[in-house]
Design a protein around this motif. Structure first.
Motif, PDB file in Angstrom:
ATOM      1  N   GLY A 250       0.801  -1.212   0.000  1.00 21.41           N
ATOM      2  CA  GLY A 250       0.000   0.000   0.000  1.00 21.41           C
ATOM      3  C   GLY A 250       0.835   1.264   0.000  1.00 21.41           C
ATOM      4  O   GLY A 250       1.970   1.284  -0.477  1.00 21.41           O
ATOM      5  N   ARG A 251       0.274   2.321   0.573  1.00 23.92           N
ATOM      6  CA  ARG A 251       0.932   3.622   0.594  1.00 23.92           C
ATOM      7  C   ARG A 251       1.729   3.764   1.877  1.00 23.92           C
ATOM      8  O   ARG A 251       1.232   3.484   2.968  1.00 23.92           O
ATOM      9  CB  ARG A 251      -0.095   4.755   0.464  1.00 23.92           C
ATOM     10  CG  ARG A 251      -0.866   4.710  -0.848  1.00 23.92           C
ATOM     11  CD  ARG A 251      -1.756   5.921  -1.028  1.00 23.92           C
ATOM     12  NE  ARG A 251      -0.962   7.115  -1.195  1.00 23.92           N
ATOM     13  CZ  ARG A 251      -1.070   8.191  -0.418  1.00 23.92           C
ATOM     14  NH1 ARG A 251      -1.912   8.219   0.582  1.00 23.92           N
ATOM     15  NH2 ARG A 251      -0.330   9.245  -0.648  1.00 23.92           N
ATOM     16  N   VAL A 252       2.947   4.246   1.741  1.00 22.60           N
ATOM     17  CA  VAL A 252       3.893   4.315   2.857  1.00 22.60           C
ATOM     18  C   VAL A 252       4.452   5.725   2.963  1.00 22.60           C
ATOM     19  O   VAL A 252       4.793   6.344   1.948  1.00 22.60           O
ATOM     20  CB  VAL A 252       5.063   3.321   2.647  1.00 22.60           C
ATOM     21  CG1 VAL A 252       6.083   3.432   3.777  1.00 22.60           C
ATOM     22  CG2 VAL A 252       4.535   1.889   2.536  1.00 22.60           C
ATOM     23  N   ILE A 253       4.564   6.229   4.180  1.00 21.27           N
ATOM     24  CA  ILE A 253       5.304   7.469   4.424  1.00 21.27           C
ATOM     25  C   ILE A 253       6.598   7.111   5.134  1.00 21.27           C
ATOM     26  O   ILE A 253       6.589   6.366   6.114  1.00 21.27           O
ATOM     27  CB  ILE A 253       4.476   8.491   5.235  1.00 21.27           C
ATOM     28  CG1 ILE A 253       5.239   9.817   5.353  1.00 21.27           C
ATOM     29  CG2 ILE A 253       4.044   7.954   6.591  1.00 21.27           C
ATOM     30  CD1 ILE A 253       4.385  10.989   5.830  1.00 21.27           C
ATOM     31  N   GLU A 254       7.704   7.592   4.607  1.00 16.68           N
ATOM     32  CA  GLU A 254       9.001   7.388   5.242  1.00 16.68           C
ATOM     33  C   GLU A 254       9.440   8.704   5.871  1.00 16.68           C
ATOM     34  O   GLU A 254       9.555   9.721   5.192  1.00 16.68           O
ATOM     35  CB  GLU A 254      10.050   6.893   4.246  1.00 16.68           C
ATOM     36  CG  GLU A 254      11.383   6.630   4.911  1.00 16.68           C
ATOM     37  CD  GLU A 254      12.409   5.970   4.012  1.00 16.68           C
ATOM     38  OE1 GLU A 254      13.617   6.114   4.327  1.00 16.68           O
ATOM     39  OE2 GLU A 254      12.030   5.336   3.013  1.00 16.68           O
ATOM     40  N   VAL A 255       9.703   8.652   7.157  1.00 13.56           N
ATOM     41  CA  VAL A 255      10.023   9.851   7.931  1.00 13.56           C
ATOM     42  C   VAL A 255      11.533   9.962   8.071  1.00 13.56           C
ATOM     43  O   VAL A 255      12.195   9.050   8.568  1.00 13.56           O
ATOM     44  CB  VAL A 255       9.359   9.788   9.320  1.00 13.56           C
ATOM     45  CG1 VAL A 255       9.686  11.036  10.126  1.00 13.56           C
ATOM     46  CG2 VAL A 255       7.855   9.609   9.178  1.00 13.56           C
ATOM     47  N   GLY A 256      12.100  11.098   7.621  1.00 13.86           N
ATOM     48  CA  GLY A 256      13.544  11.262   7.669  1.00 13.86           C
ATOM     49  C   GLY A 256      14.237  10.303   6.725  1.00 13.86           C
ATOM     50  O   GLY A 256      15.036   9.460   7.134  1.00 13.86           O
ATOM     51  N   ALA A 257      13.945  10.444   5.454  1.00 13.18           N
ATOM     52  CA  ALA A 257      14.425   9.484   4.448  1.00 13.18           C
ATOM     53  C   ALA A 257      15.913   9.596   4.173  1.00 13.18           C
ATOM     54  O   ALA A 257      16.478   8.727   3.485  1.00 13.18           O
ATOM     55  CB  ALA A 257      13.641   9.671   3.148  1.00 13.18           C
ATOM     56  N   GLY A 258      16.569  10.645   4.666  1.00  9.34           N
ATOM     57  CA  GLY A 258      18.007  10.786   4.437  1.00  9.34           C
ATOM     58  C   GLY A 258      18.334  10.839   2.962  1.00  9.34           C
ATOM     59  O   GLY A 258      17.683  11.546   2.186  1.00  9.34           O
ATOM     60  N   ASN A 259      19.345  10.059   2.555  1.00 11.42           N
ATOM     61  CA  ASN A 259      19.744  10.048   1.142  1.00 11.42           C
ATOM     62  C   ASN A 259      19.070   8.938   0.348  1.00 11.42           C
ATOM     63  O   ASN A 259      19.500   8.602  -0.746  1.00 11.42           O
ATOM     64  CB  ASN A 259      21.267   9.943   1.015  1.00 11.42           C
ATOM     65  CG  ASN A 259      21.837   8.732   1.729  1.00 11.42           C
ATOM     66  OD1 ASN A 259      21.151   8.085   2.519  1.00 11.42           O
ATOM     67  ND2 ASN A 259      23.097   8.428   1.467  1.00 11.42           N
ATOM     68  N   GLY A 260      18.014   8.378   0.900  1.00 12.53           N
ATOM     69  CA  GLY A 260      17.195   7.436   0.134  1.00 12.53           C
ATOM     70  C   GLY A 260      17.700   6.006   0.132  1.00 12.53           C
ATOM     71  O   GLY A 260      17.348   5.235  -0.767  1.00 12.53           O
ATOM     72  N   MET A 261      18.447   5.606   1.146  1.00 13.78           N
ATOM     73  CA  MET A 261      19.017   4.261   1.146  1.00 13.78           C
ATOM     74  C   MET A 261      17.958   3.171   1.274  1.00 13.78           C
ATOM     75  O   MET A 261      18.199   2.030   0.884  1.00 13.78           O
ATOM     76  CB  MET A 261      20.036   4.124   2.275  1.00 13.78           C
ATOM     77  CG  MET A 261      21.239   5.049   2.138  1.00 13.78           C
ATOM     78  SD  MET A 261      22.177   4.807   0.606  1.00 13.78           S
ATOM     79  CE  MET A 261      23.022   3.263   0.958  1.00 13.78           C
ATOM     80  N   ASN A 262      16.787   3.493   1.797  1.00 11.95           N
ATOM     81  CA  ASN A 262      15.734   2.478   1.886  1.00 11.95           C
ATOM     82  C   ASN A 262      15.047   2.193   0.564  1.00 11.95           C
ATOM     83  O   ASN A 262      14.423   1.132   0.406  1.00 11.95           O
ATOM     84  CB  ASN A 262      14.653   2.912   2.891  1.00 11.95           C
ATOM     85  CG  ASN A 262      15.023   2.642   4.327  1.00 11.95           C
ATOM     86  OD1 ASN A 262      15.725   1.691   4.636  1.00 11.95           O
ATOM     87  ND2 ASN A 262      14.537   3.499   5.215  1.00 11.95           N
ATOM     88  N   PHE A 263      15.121   3.110  -0.383  1.00 15.86           N
ATOM     89  CA  PHE A 263      14.243   3.038  -1.550  1.00 15.86           C
ATOM     90  C   PHE A 263      14.417   1.733  -2.329  1.00 15.86           C
ATOM     91  O   PHE A 263      13.448   1.177  -2.845  1.00 15.86           O
ATOM     92  CB  PHE A 263      14.473   4.225  -2.478  1.00 15.86           C
ATOM     93  CG  PHE A 263      14.160   5.571  -1.873  1.00 15.86           C
ATOM     94  CD1 PHE A 263      13.482   5.688  -0.670  1.00 15.86           C
ATOM     95  CD2 PHE A 263      14.566   6.748  -2.509  1.00 15.86           C
ATOM     96  CE1 PHE A 263      13.204   6.928  -0.103  1.00 15.86           C
ATOM     97  CE2 PHE A 263      14.292   7.983  -1.968  1.00 15.86           C
ATOM     98  CZ  PHE A 263      13.609   8.080  -0.761  1.00 15.86           C
TER      99      PHE A 263
END
Length: 222
Positions: free
Chosen positions: A52-65
Protein backbone atom coordinates in the motif's frame (compact mmCIF):
# COMPACT_ATOMS: atom_id res chain seq x y z
CA UNK A 1 -1.92 13.67 -6.59
CA UNK A 2 -1.42 13.34 -2.85
CA UNK A 3 -3.36 15.93 -0.82
CA UNK A 4 -0.83 17.79 1.27
CA UNK A 5 -1.38 19.65 4.54
CA UNK A 6 1.81 21.60 5.15
CA UNK A 7 1.00 22.79 8.69
CA UNK A 8 3.22 25.85 8.41
CA UNK A 9 6.46 24.03 7.58
CA UNK A 10 6.51 24.08 3.80
CA UNK A 11 8.96 26.93 3.26
CA UNK A 12 12.69 26.28 3.19
CA UNK A 13 13.15 28.88 5.95
CA UNK A 14 11.12 26.65 8.26
CA UNK A 15 13.71 23.90 7.76
CA UNK A 16 16.73 26.03 8.60
CA UNK A 17 17.16 24.39 12.01
CA UNK A 18 17.48 21.01 10.31
CA UNK A 19 20.42 21.87 8.05
CA UNK A 20 23.59 19.95 8.95
CA UNK A 21 25.75 20.11 5.80
CA UNK A 22 28.90 18.67 7.40
CA UNK A 23 26.98 15.75 8.86
CA UNK A 24 25.17 15.25 5.54
CA UNK A 25 28.46 14.99 3.65
CA UNK A 26 29.80 12.54 6.23
CA UNK A 27 26.64 10.46 6.10
CA UNK A 28 26.82 10.34 2.32
CA UNK A 29 30.36 8.92 2.59
CA UNK A 30 29.70 6.33 5.29
CA UNK A 31 26.28 5.08 4.22
CA UNK A 32 27.74 2.83 1.52
CA UNK A 33 30.10 1.19 3.99
CA UNK A 34 27.23 0.73 6.43
CA UNK A 35 25.16 -1.02 3.76
CA UNK A 36 27.97 -3.47 3.03
CA UNK A 37 28.50 -4.23 6.73
CA UNK A 38 24.92 -5.42 7.21
CA UNK A 39 22.60 -2.43 7.20
CA UNK A 40 21.18 -3.48 3.82
CA UNK A 41 20.03 -6.77 5.34
CA UNK A 42 18.45 -4.96 8.26
CA UNK A 43 16.57 -2.72 5.83
CA UNK A 44 15.28 -5.78 3.97
CA UNK A 45 13.94 -7.28 7.21
CA UNK A 46 12.39 -4.00 8.29
CA UNK A 47 10.50 -3.49 5.02
CA UNK A 48 9.57 -7.10 4.17
CA UNK A 49 5.87 -7.59 3.52
CA UNK A 50 4.93 -3.92 3.33
CA UNK A 51 2.12 -2.98 0.98
CA UNK A 52 0.00 0.00 0.00
CA UNK A 53 0.93 3.62 0.59
CA UNK A 54 3.89 4.31 2.86
CA UNK A 55 5.30 7.47 4.42
CA UNK A 56 9.00 7.39 5.24
CA UNK A 57 10.02 9.85 7.93
CA UNK A 58 13.54 11.26 7.67
CA UNK A 59 14.42 9.48 4.45
CA UNK A 60 18.01 10.79 4.44
CA UNK A 61 19.74 10.05 1.14
CA UNK A 62 17.19 7.44 0.13
CA UNK A 63 19.02 4.26 1.15
CA UNK A 64 15.73 2.48 1.89
CA UNK A 65 14.24 3.04 -1.55
CA UNK A 66 15.88 0.03 -3.18
CA UNK A 67 14.59 -2.28 -0.44
CA UNK A 68 10.84 -1.65 -0.72
CA UNK A 69 8.88 -4.68 -2.00
CA UNK A 70 6.86 -4.30 -5.18
CA UNK A 71 3.63 -4.59 -3.16
CA UNK A 72 4.18 -0.97 -2.08
CA UNK A 73 2.15 1.30 -4.36
CA UNK A 74 3.73 4.62 -3.32
CA UNK A 75 6.34 5.94 -0.92
CA UNK A 76 6.14 9.55 0.26
CA UNK A 77 9.61 10.29 1.63
CA UNK A 78 9.97 13.27 3.96
CA UNK A 79 13.43 14.77 4.55
CA UNK A 80 14.32 18.20 6.00
CA UNK A 81 18.06 18.38 5.24
CA UNK A 82 18.70 19.96 1.85
CA UNK A 83 21.73 17.95 0.73
CA UNK A 84 20.32 14.62 1.84
CA UNK A 85 16.96 15.41 0.24
CA UNK A 86 18.66 16.13 -3.10
CA UNK A 87 20.40 12.76 -2.88
CA UNK A 88 17.09 11.11 -2.00
CA UNK A 89 15.51 12.63 -5.12
CA UNK A 90 18.21 11.00 -7.25
CA UNK A 91 17.64 7.68 -5.49
CA UNK A 92 13.89 8.01 -6.06
CA UNK A 93 14.45 8.32 -9.80
CA UNK A 94 16.16 4.90 -9.74
CA UNK A 95 13.63 3.20 -7.48
CA UNK A 96 11.54 0.29 -8.71
CA UNK A 97 8.57 1.53 -6.63
CA UNK A 98 7.07 5.02 -6.99
CA UNK A 99 8.75 7.45 -4.57
CA UNK A 100 8.00 11.12 -4.07
CA UNK A 101 10.41 13.15 -1.95
CA UNK A 102 9.01 16.08 0.04
CA UNK A 103 10.63 18.77 2.15
CA UNK A 104 9.38 18.53 5.71
CA UNK A 105 10.17 17.20 9.16
CA UNK A 106 8.79 14.70 11.65
CA UNK A 107 7.23 17.21 14.03
CA UNK A 108 4.72 18.33 11.37
CA UNK A 109 4.43 15.82 8.56
CA UNK A 110 3.15 17.16 5.22
CA UNK A 111 0.18 14.79 5.04
CA UNK A 112 -3.47 14.44 6.00
CA UNK A 113 -4.61 12.28 8.88
CA UNK A 114 -5.10 8.58 8.16
CA UNK A 115 -3.59 8.72 4.65
CA UNK A 116 -1.09 5.90 4.90
CA UNK A 117 -1.11 2.15 5.36
CA UNK A 118 2.36 2.16 6.90
CA UNK A 119 5.12 4.44 8.13
CA UNK A 120 8.86 3.82 8.18
CA UNK A 121 11.31 5.31 10.68
CA UNK A 122 14.84 4.20 9.94
CA UNK A 123 17.79 5.61 11.90
CA UNK A 124 15.90 8.86 12.42
CA UNK A 125 14.11 8.75 15.79
CA UNK A 126 17.50 9.21 17.43
CA UNK A 127 17.76 12.68 15.93
CA UNK A 128 14.27 14.20 15.91
CA UNK A 129 14.07 17.12 18.38
CA UNK A 130 10.96 15.77 20.14
CA UNK A 131 10.48 12.01 19.77
CA UNK A 132 7.04 12.01 21.41
CA UNK A 133 5.76 14.66 19.03
CA UNK A 134 7.27 12.89 16.01
CA UNK A 135 5.61 9.61 16.97
CA UNK A 136 2.30 11.39 17.54
CA UNK A 137 2.57 12.81 14.02
CA UNK A 138 3.36 9.38 12.58
CA UNK A 139 0.33 7.93 14.34
CA UNK A 140 -1.82 10.79 13.04
CA UNK A 141 -1.04 10.10 9.38
CA UNK A 142 -1.54 6.32 9.68
CA UNK A 143 -4.92 4.72 9.11
CA UNK A 144 -6.41 2.83 12.03
CA UNK A 145 -4.44 -0.41 12.34
CA UNK A 146 -1.65 0.91 10.15
CA UNK A 147 1.92 -0.25 10.73
CA UNK A 148 5.03 1.52 11.91
CA UNK A 149 8.22 -0.20 10.79
CA UNK A 150 11.32 0.89 12.69
CA UNK A 151 15.06 0.30 12.74
CA UNK A 152 16.98 2.43 15.24
CA UNK A 153 20.05 2.51 17.42
CA UNK A 154 19.14 2.91 21.08
CA UNK A 155 20.43 3.23 24.64
CA UNK A 156 22.20 0.12 25.84
CA UNK A 157 20.55 -2.03 28.50
CA UNK A 158 24.00 -2.58 30.00
CA UNK A 159 24.12 -0.04 32.82
CA UNK A 160 27.69 1.21 32.41
CA UNK A 161 27.36 1.51 28.64
CA UNK A 162 24.12 3.42 29.06
CA UNK A 163 25.78 5.82 31.49
CA UNK A 164 28.61 6.35 28.98
CA UNK A 165 26.07 7.09 26.25
CA UNK A 166 24.37 9.59 28.55
CA UNK A 167 27.70 11.31 29.17
CA UNK A 168 28.82 11.66 25.57
CA UNK A 169 25.44 12.32 23.92
CA UNK A 170 25.54 16.16 24.26
CA UNK A 171 28.87 16.42 22.42
CA UNK A 172 27.99 13.65 19.97
CA UNK A 173 24.74 15.37 19.09
CA UNK A 174 26.53 18.58 18.11
CA UNK A 175 28.57 16.83 15.43
CA UNK A 176 26.04 14.16 14.51
CA UNK A 177 23.14 16.12 13.14
CA UNK A 178 21.27 16.07 16.45
CA UNK A 179 21.72 12.32 16.96
CA UNK A 180 21.18 11.14 20.53
CA UNK A 181 22.84 7.90 21.57
CA UNK A 182 20.76 7.34 24.68
CA UNK A 183 17.13 7.22 23.60
CA UNK A 184 14.90 4.34 24.69
CA UNK A 185 12.98 4.33 21.43
CA UNK A 186 10.93 1.18 22.06
CA UNK A 187 9.56 2.75 25.26
CA UNK A 188 8.78 5.95 23.36
CA UNK A 189 6.89 4.00 20.66
CA UNK A 190 4.77 2.29 23.32
CA UNK A 191 4.18 5.59 25.14
CA UNK A 192 2.88 7.09 21.88
CA UNK A 193 0.08 4.51 21.85
CA UNK A 194 1.53 1.98 19.41
CA UNK A 195 1.28 -1.75 20.04
CA UNK A 196 4.68 -3.32 19.30
CA UNK A 197 4.01 -6.69 17.69
CA UNK A 198 7.59 -7.61 16.85
CA UNK A 199 10.84 -6.42 18.40
CA UNK A 200 14.39 -7.58 17.70
CA UNK A 201 17.25 -6.24 19.78
CA UNK A 202 20.82 -6.77 18.64
CA UNK A 203 24.32 -5.32 18.82
CA UNK A 204 25.88 -4.11 15.60
CA UNK A 205 28.71 -1.89 14.32
CA UNK A 206 27.57 -0.20 11.09
CA UNK A 207 30.96 1.34 10.30
CA UNK A 208 34.57 0.52 11.04
CA UNK A 209 36.18 1.96 14.21
CA UNK A 210 32.77 2.44 15.90
CA UNK A 211 32.11 -0.17 18.63
CA UNK A 212 29.12 -2.48 18.38
CA UNK A 213 26.10 -0.87 19.98
CA UNK A 214 22.45 -1.63 20.63
CA UNK A 215 19.87 -1.51 17.85
CA UNK A 216 16.21 -2.41 17.63
CA UNK A 217 14.15 -3.47 14.60
CA UNK A 218 10.46 -4.19 14.59
CA UNK A 219 6.84 -3.50 13.80
CA UNK A 220 4.11 -1.69 15.70
CA UNK A 221 0.43 -1.07 15.05
CA UNK A 222 -1.41 2.20 15.45
Amino acid sequence: MLPVRLMGVSSMADLSAFQHPRFARMYERISGESERRGTAEHRDRMLAGLSGRVIEVGAGNGMNFGHYPDTVTEVVAVEPEDRLRALAERAAARSAVPVRVLAGHADALPAEGGEFDAAVASLVLCSVPDVARALAEIRRVLRTGGELRFYEHVRSDRRWVGFLQDAITPLWSLGGGGCRLNRDTAAAIRAAGFDIVRLERFSYAPIQYIPRHAHILGRARA
